[in-house]
Design a protein around this motif. Structure first.
Motif, PDB file in Angstrom:
ATOM      1  N   HIS A   1      43.236-107.742  90.543  1.00 54.18           N
ATOM      2  CA  HIS A   1      43.769-108.805  91.408  1.00 54.18           C
ATOM      3  C   HIS A   1      42.575-109.512  92.040  1.00 54.18           C
ATOM      4  O   HIS A   1      41.643-108.873  92.511  1.00 54.18           O
ATOM      5  CB  HIS A   1      44.675-108.223  92.499  1.00 54.18           C
ATOM      6  CG  HIS A   1      45.844-107.474  91.953  1.00 54.18           C
ATOM      7  ND1 HIS A   1      47.001-108.098  91.566  1.00 54.18           N
ATOM      8  CD2 HIS A   1      46.021-106.157  91.705  1.00 54.18           C
ATOM      9  CE1 HIS A   1      47.857-107.185  91.118  1.00 54.18           C
ATOM     10  NE2 HIS A   1      47.283-106.005  91.190  1.00 54.18           N
ATOM     11  N   SER A   2      42.617-110.828  92.077  1.00 51.65           N
ATOM     12  CA  SER A   2      41.480-111.597  92.599  1.00 51.65           C
ATOM     13  C   SER A   2      41.436-111.548  94.122  1.00 51.65           C
ATOM     14  O   SER A   2      42.452-111.336  94.793  1.00 51.65           O
ATOM     15  CB  SER A   2      41.553-113.040  92.116  1.00 51.65           C
ATOM     16  OG  SER A   2      42.753-113.638  92.556  1.00 51.65           O
TER      17      SER A   2
ATOM     18  N   TYR B   1      47.096-106.663  99.631  1.00 56.99           N
ATOM     19  CA  TYR B   1      46.236-107.819  99.875  1.00 56.99           C
ATOM     20  C   TYR B   1      44.818-107.463  99.450  1.00 56.99           C
ATOM     21  O   TYR B   1      44.307-106.397  99.807  1.00 56.99           O
ATOM     22  CB  TYR B   1      46.247-108.215 101.351  1.00 56.99           C
ATOM     23  CG  TYR B   1      45.242-109.286 101.664  1.00 56.99           C
ATOM     24  CD1 TYR B   1      45.460-110.603 101.271  1.00 56.99           C
ATOM     25  CD2 TYR B   1      44.055-108.978 102.315  1.00 56.99           C
ATOM     26  CE1 TYR B   1      44.526-111.588 101.526  1.00 56.99           C
ATOM     27  CE2 TYR B   1      43.115-109.964 102.581  1.00 56.99           C
ATOM     28  CZ  TYR B   1      43.355-111.266 102.174  1.00 56.99           C
ATOM     29  OH  TYR B   1      42.428-112.237 102.427  1.00 56.99           O
ATOM     30  N   CYS B   2      44.184-108.347  98.700  1.00 58.90           N
ATOM     31  CA  CYS B   2      42.806-108.162  98.254  1.00 58.90           C
ATOM     32  C   CYS B   2      41.897-109.048  99.099  1.00 58.90           C
ATOM     33  O   CYS B   2      41.884-110.264  98.929  1.00 58.90           O
ATOM     34  CB  CYS B   2      42.677-108.525  96.768  1.00 58.90           C
ATOM     35  SG  CYS B   2      41.020-108.266  96.105  1.00 58.90           S
TER      36      CYS B   2
ATOM     37  N   GLU C   1      36.959-108.346  92.485  1.00 63.75           N
ATOM     38  CA  GLU C   1      38.403-108.133  92.362  1.00 63.75           C
ATOM     39  C   GLU C   1      38.810-106.790  92.956  1.00 63.75           C
ATOM     40  O   GLU C   1      37.978-105.970  93.300  1.00 63.75           O
ATOM     41  CB  GLU C   1      38.824-108.195  90.891  1.00 63.75           C
ATOM     42  CG  GLU C   1      38.217-107.113  90.026  1.00 63.75           C
ATOM     43  CD  GLU C   1      38.519-107.283  88.549  1.00 63.75           C
ATOM     44  OE1 GLU C   1      39.081-108.317  88.156  1.00 63.75           O
ATOM     45  OE2 GLU C   1      38.190-106.365  87.786  1.00 63.75           O
TER      46      GLU C   1
ATOM     47  N   GLN D   1      44.594-121.863 104.509  1.00 69.67           N
ATOM     48  CA  GLN D   1      44.541-120.569 103.828  1.00 69.67           C
ATOM     49  C   GLN D   1      43.956-119.507 104.761  1.00 69.67           C
ATOM     50  O   GLN D   1      44.430-118.384 104.798  1.00 69.67           O
ATOM     51  CB  GLN D   1      43.722-120.666 102.554  1.00 69.67           C
ATOM     52  CG  GLN D   1      43.733-119.375 101.758  1.00 69.67           C
ATOM     53  CD  GLN D   1      42.967-119.488 100.452  1.00 69.67           C
ATOM     54  OE1 GLN D   1      42.314-120.483 100.197  1.00 69.67           O
ATOM     55  NE2 GLN D   1      43.062-118.465  99.638  1.00 69.67           N
TER      56      GLN D   1
ATOM     57  N   SER E   1      44.210-112.662  96.918  1.00 67.93           N
ATOM     58  CA  SER E   1      45.573-112.599  96.386  1.00 67.93           C
ATOM     59  C   SER E   1      46.405-111.532  97.094  1.00 67.93           C
ATOM     60  O   SER E   1      45.873-110.586  97.675  1.00 67.93           O
ATOM     61  CB  SER E   1      45.552-112.327  94.877  1.00 67.93           C
ATOM     62  OG  SER E   1      45.047-111.032  94.613  1.00 67.93           O
ATOM     63  N   MET E   2      47.687-111.733  97.052  1.00 67.93           N
ATOM     64  CA  MET E   2      48.665-110.769  97.568  1.00 67.93           C
ATOM     65  C   MET E   2      49.619-110.447  96.429  1.00 67.93           C
ATOM     66  O   MET E   2      49.920-111.310  95.617  1.00 67.93           O
ATOM     67  CB  MET E   2      49.421-111.350  98.755  1.00 67.93           C
ATOM     68  CG  MET E   2      48.526-111.654  99.944  1.00 67.93           C
ATOM     69  SD  MET E   2      49.408-112.427 101.313  1.00 67.93           S
ATOM     70  CE  MET E   2      50.361-111.046 101.911  1.00 67.93           C
ATOM     71  N   TRP E   3      50.092-109.198  96.375  1.00 66.01           N
ATOM     72  CA  TRP E   3      51.018-108.799  95.318  1.00 66.01           C
ATOM     73  C   TRP E   3      51.880-107.654  95.786  1.00 66.01           C
ATOM     74  O   TRP E   3      51.618-107.013  96.782  1.00 66.01           O
ATOM     75  CB  TRP E   3      50.258-108.430  94.035  1.00 66.01           C
ATOM     76  CG  TRP E   3      49.465-107.154  94.112  1.00 66.01           C
ATOM     77  CD1 TRP E   3      49.866-105.912  93.709  1.00 66.01           C
ATOM     78  CD2 TRP E   3      48.152-106.990  94.638  1.00 66.01           C
ATOM     79  NE1 TRP E   3      48.881-104.994  93.953  1.00 66.01           N
ATOM     80  CE2 TRP E   3      47.809-105.634  94.509  1.00 66.01           C
ATOM     81  CE3 TRP E   3      47.219-107.858  95.201  1.00 66.01           C
ATOM     82  CZ2 TRP E   3      46.590-105.116  94.924  1.00 66.01           C
ATOM     83  CZ3 TRP E   3      45.993-107.333  95.610  1.00 66.01           C
ATOM     84  CH2 TRP E   3      45.691-105.992  95.472  1.00 66.01           C
TER      85      TRP E   3
END
Length: 101
Positions: free
Chosen positions: A40-41, A55-56, A32, A3, A44-46
């Protein structure tokens, strides 16, 4: 470990894209990231609004466009952004049905 490598590779790719894309920082709390009020945690990516990849991270959150900013175009053509395809399409000013090369 895997990761961590994935996050590092992602950040390097995003840094490379900074030369060609537009980025924005997203509101970050301790636990978050918030984009348009959606949490978003960390890690995480969204896919954000208007073709942004986000990206967070632990320290900051960032969203960058997935497309190159307005390309160089000939004087007889114009760039129109296609939100569905997340890219600019270059059309003739004289005939908007014809794509420029």
């Amino acid at each position: 470990m895997a990761q961590t490598v994935l996050v590092c590779v992602t950040l390097l790719l995003m840094a490379f894209d900074l030369c060609y894309s537009d980025c924005k920082f997203v509101m970050k709390t301790e636990s978050e990231c918030l984009e348009n009020g959606i949490p978003h945690s960390v890690g995480s990516m969204w896919k954000g609004d208007d073709c942004y990849s986000c990206y967070c991270g632990k320290v900051t959150a960032i969203c960058c466009t997935e497309y190159v900013q307005t390309p160089d175009i000939p004087n007889n053509c114009e760039a129109i952004f296609d939100k569905r395809l997340c890219r600019y399409r270059i059309y003739s000013k004289d005939n908007p049905d014809i794509l420029c090369e």
